[in-house]
Design a protein around this motif. Structure first.
Motif, mmCIF file in Angstrom:
data_model
loop_
_atom_site.group_PDB
_atom_site.id
_atom_site.type_symbol
_atom_site.label_atom_id
_atom_site.label_comp_id
_atom_site.label_asym_id
_atom_site.label_seq_id
_atom_site.Cartn_x
_atom_site.Cartn_y
_atom_site.Cartn_z
ATOM 1 N N ASP A 7 0.824 -1.219 0.000
ATOM 2 C CA ASP A 7 0.000 0.000 0.000
ATOM 3 C C ASP A 7 0.858 1.269 0.000
ATOM 4 O O ASP A 7 0.407 2.324 0.427
ATOM 5 C CB ASP A 7 -0.967 0.018 1.183
ATOM 6 N N ARG A 8 2.063 1.180 -0.498
ATOM 7 C CA ARG A 8 2.977 2.322 -0.467
ATOM 8 C C ARG A 8 2.397 3.505 -1.236
ATOM 9 O O ARG A 8 1.966 3.382 -2.380
ATOM 10 C CB ARG A 8 4.332 1.936 -1.040
ATOM 11 N N SER A 9 2.365 4.663 -0.568
ATOM 12 C CA SER A 9 1.939 5.944 -1.145
ATOM 13 C C SER A 9 0.495 5.940 -1.626
ATOM 14 O O SER A 9 0.106 6.769 -2.450
ATOM 15 C CB SER A 9 2.882 6.369 -2.278
ATOM 16 N N GLN A 10 -0.330 5.058 -1.098
ATOM 17 C CA GLN A 10 -1.748 5.058 -1.439
ATOM 18 C C GLN A 10 -2.534 6.062 -0.603
ATOM 19 O O GLN A 10 -3.664 6.409 -0.970
ATOM 20 C CB GLN A 10 -2.337 3.657 -1.293
ATOM 21 N N THR A 11 -1.994 6.514 0.523
ATOM 22 C CA THR A 11 -2.576 7.625 1.266
ATOM 23 C C THR A 11 -1.576 8.777 1.257
ATOM 24 O O THR A 11 -0.372 8.575 1.099
ATOM 25 C CB THR A 11 -2.926 7.232 2.711
ATOM 26 N N LEU A 12 -2.087 9.986 1.445
ATOM 27 C CA LEU A 12 -1.249 11.175 1.346
ATOM 28 C C LEU A 12 -0.492 11.415 2.653
ATOM 29 O O LEU A 12 -0.821 10.836 3.695
ATOM 30 C CB LEU A 12 -2.125 12.384 1.012
ATOM 31 N N TRP A 13 0.499 12.271 2.603
ATOM 32 C CA TRP A 13 1.307 12.680 3.755
ATOM 33 C C TRP A 13 1.420 14.199 3.701
ATOM 34 O O TRP A 13 1.100 14.824 2.669
ATOM 35 C CB TRP A 13 2.686 12.019 3.694
ATOM 36 N N GLY A 14 1.874 14.827 4.779
ATOM 37 C CA GLY A 14 2.019 16.278 4.730
ATOM 38 C C GLY A 14 2.428 16.875 6.055
ATOM 39 O O GLY A 14 2.584 16.178 7.061
ATOM 40 N N GLY A 15 2.621 18.187 6.040
ATOM 41 C CA GLY A 15 2.814 18.965 7.256
ATOM 42 C C GLY A 15 1.525 19.694 7.585
ATOM 43 O O GLY A 15 0.605 19.768 6.763
ATOM 44 N N TRP A 16 1.456 20.243 8.803
ATOM 45 C CA TRP A 16 0.262 20.974 9.235
ATOM 46 C C TRP A 16 0.640 22.381 9.672
ATOM 47 O O TRP A 16 1.639 22.564 10.378
ATOM 48 C CB TRP A 16 -0.434 20.256 10.393
ATOM 49 N N ALA A 17 -0.168 23.353 9.264
ATOM 50 C CA ALA A 17 -0.024 24.726 9.736
ATOM 51 C C ALA A 17 -1.348 25.146 10.360
ATOM 52 O O ALA A 17 -2.418 24.863 9.802
ATOM 53 C CB ALA A 17 0.343 25.663 8.594
ATOM 54 N N ALA A 18 -1.277 25.800 11.525
ATOM 55 C CA ALA A 18 -2.476 26.233 12.252
ATOM 56 C C ALA A 18 -2.359 27.715 12.576
ATOM 57 O O ALA A 18 -1.352 28.154 13.132
ATOM 58 C CB ALA A 18 -2.644 25.412 13.528
ATOM 59 N N PHE A 19 -3.406 28.463 12.237
ATOM 60 C CA PHE A 19 -3.438 29.901 12.488
ATOM 61 C C PHE A 19 -4.688 30.231 13.293
ATOM 62 O O PHE A 19 -5.815 30.048 12.810
ATOM 63 C CB PHE A 19 -3.455 30.679 11.174
ATOM 64 N N GLY A 20 -4.468 30.689 14.527
ATOM 65 C CA GLY A 20 -5.568 31.090 15.383
ATOM 66 C C GLY A 20 -5.327 32.472 15.942
ATOM 67 O O GLY A 20 -4.274 33.082 15.704
ATOM 68 N N PRO A 21 -6.275 32.992 16.705
ATOM 69 C CA PRO A 21 -6.103 34.314 17.302
ATOM 70 C C PRO A 21 -4.830 34.379 18.157
ATOM 71 O O PRO A 21 -4.682 33.628 19.107
ATOM 72 C CB PRO A 21 -7.360 34.474 18.154
ATOM 73 N N GLY A 22 -3.890 35.213 17.776
ATOM 74 C CA GLY A 22 -2.715 35.470 18.592
ATOM 75 C C GLY A 22 -1.580 34.485 18.467
ATOM 76 O O GLY A 22 -0.504 34.716 19.034
ATOM 77 N N PHE A 23 -1.760 33.380 17.713
ATOM 78 C CA PHE A 23 -0.680 32.399 17.651
ATOM 79 C C PHE A 23 -0.835 31.527 16.415
ATOM 80 O O PHE A 23 -1.946 31.171 16.007
ATOM 81 C CB PHE A 23 -0.658 31.515 18.904
ATOM 82 N N SER A 24 0.316 31.135 15.849
ATOM 83 C CA SER A 24 0.337 30.252 14.680
ATOM 84 C C SER A 24 1.483 29.271 14.831
ATOM 85 O O SER A 24 2.523 29.592 15.414
ATOM 86 C CB SER A 24 0.503 31.063 13.388
ATOM 87 N N TRP A 25 1.311 28.060 14.301
ATOM 88 C CA TRP A 25 2.344 27.039 14.444
ATOM 89 C C TRP A 25 2.281 26.046 13.291
ATOM 90 O O TRP A 25 1.307 25.992 12.546
ATOM 91 C CB TRP A 25 2.225 26.333 15.785
ATOM 92 N N TYR A 26 3.355 25.245 13.214
ATOM 93 C CA TYR A 26 3.543 24.336 12.083
ATOM 94 C C TYR A 26 4.154 23.035 12.583
ATOM 95 O O TYR A 26 4.976 23.029 13.494
ATOM 96 C CB TYR A 26 4.478 24.998 11.066
ATOM 97 N N LEU A 27 3.778 21.917 11.955
ATOM 98 C CA LEU A 27 4.356 20.593 12.214
ATOM 99 C C LEU A 27 4.866 20.030 10.910
ATOM 100 O O LEU A 27 4.114 19.933 9.931
ATOM 101 C CB LEU A 27 3.294 19.652 12.804
#
Length: 371
Positions: free
Chosen positions: A237-257
């Motif tokens: 099942d190699r590469s049959q589902t996606l992968w990625g990073g996450w970015a979150a932007f909320g009031p007063g703060f933002s972050w990334y994984l």
């Protein structure tokens, strides 16, 4: 080794595990139900990276890596244990109850699992609380120390973000337990293809996204962004589902994984995309700094600390915290090597020590909130 030397047994397991993880390629005849021919990272049988296509290694390279590691007794035992502190559970729980007054804070639980408290949400990244990063709990990479915060001691988790489906980032028992303790109230944000897998476990509060897509939850915008990696949980099942990073932007703060990733132009492109929508930029990035040797085998799929610092610079993050180290013995560097290599990388690239740090397992770091 007839005496069962642990390094050799570990090497044997890694070989078997890699084969079971789909190194031999995608299953014949499987059609990608998400396929969109207008999106270059989609293929009829799965997904691919933006700038390298696939990070597939031939079986001969895998066998060479495992042979050389076993021959040379790699990884060497760490010279010192991963630093651990007792978690400040009272402060974590009080912050969780603070609502709009929540102070931005990150608690490192171990590996790529962190509790991010910001913008009124308790968010858990890439959850693994099991003893082993493995499809079974009798063999496979074993934790060097327990999770910094036991799952039972977590506050209510509003959102879980999953970067991809490898066993050390998406642990079956952990997500089942998280869903059970919230009685289904926790939202799981995942890349394309993982919603059916979670639903088969009885987890139905799930949103799956493609690269660059957004989901807004209680005033916080979550984006799935491209990184250079791959996915698999079983043979074929190699590469049959996606992968990625996450970015979150909320009031007063933002972050990334970052999740797992090789170094690529994806991060500069991510900054341009995010800046066009959120010109305040990223306050924090959680970037993988471990599991990177040998470079000839790992380079396309796992950054080393020097490349991690380049990601920090490409993203324009105000601060970064290194994760994905010191917990599971996955590759050839000792568990305590990433801190030394990160220090050298900061110096080489002129990044102040306080701008890219490591936490102790269980440690909470409070961060300034933008006004």
């Amino acid at each position: 080794d007839p005496c069962g030397h642990p390094l050799r047994m570990t090497g044997l397991w890694r070989l078997v595990g890699a084969l079971l993880a789909g190194v031999l390629g995608a299953g014949a005849g499987w059609a990608n139900p998400y396929y969109n021919p207008d999106k270059p990272h989609h293929t009829p049988t799965g997904f691919r990276n933006n700038h390298i296509g696939t990070v597939n290694k031939p079986l001969g390279d895998l066998l060479r890596w495992r042979y050389e590691a076993i021959r040379d007794g790699l990884p060497k035992p760490p010279g010192s244990p991963t630093p651990v502190v007792a978690p400040d559970l009272a402060a974590i729980q009080a912050n969780a109850r603070a609502g709009a007054a929540m102070v931005p804070a990150v608690t490192w639980i171990g590996h790529a699992t962190a509790l991010v408290q910001a913008s009124g949400l308790n968010v858990l990244t890439d959850p693994i609380f099991s003893e082993r990063a493995s499809p079974v709990q009798i063999v496979g990479p074993k934790r060097a120390q327990p999770p910094g915060v036991p799952l039972a001691d977590l506050p209510h988790i509003d959102v879980v973000v999953v970067s991809h489906n490898h066993y050390d980032h998406l642990d079956r028992q952990s997500v089942v337990d998280l869903n059970h303790r919230s009685q289904g109230a926790t939202l799981f944000l995942v890349p394309l293809g993982l919603k059916p897998w979670l639903e088969n476990l009885g987890i139905t509060h799930v949103v799956e996204l493609d690269w660059w897509e957004r989901h807004r939850h209680r005033g916080v915008d979550f984006y799935l962004t491209p990184v250079q990696h791959w996915s698999a949980r079983s043979l074929g099942d190699r590469s049959q589902t996606l992968w990625g990073g996450w970015a979150a932007f909320g009031p007063g703060f933002s972050w990334y994984l970052s999740g797992d990733t090789g170094y690529s132009p994806d991060f500069a492109e991510t900054r341009r995309f995010l800046d066009s929508r959120h010109p305040q930029g990223l306050d924090l990035a959680l970037i993988a700094v471990g599991a990177y040797e040998p470079r000839w085998f790992m380079k396309e799929q796992h950054v080393n600390p020097l490349e991690a610092v380049r990601i920090h610079q490409d993203l324009g993050a105000r601060r970064s915290i290194g994760v994905h180290w010191g917990t599971f013995e996955l590759t050839d560097e000792p568990l305590d090597q990433p801190p030394r290599d990160l220090a050298a990388a900061r110096q080489a690239l002129g990044v102040p020590d306080d701008d890219f740090v490591l936490l102790k397992i269980g440690e909470t770091r409070r961060l300034p909130q933008r006004q």
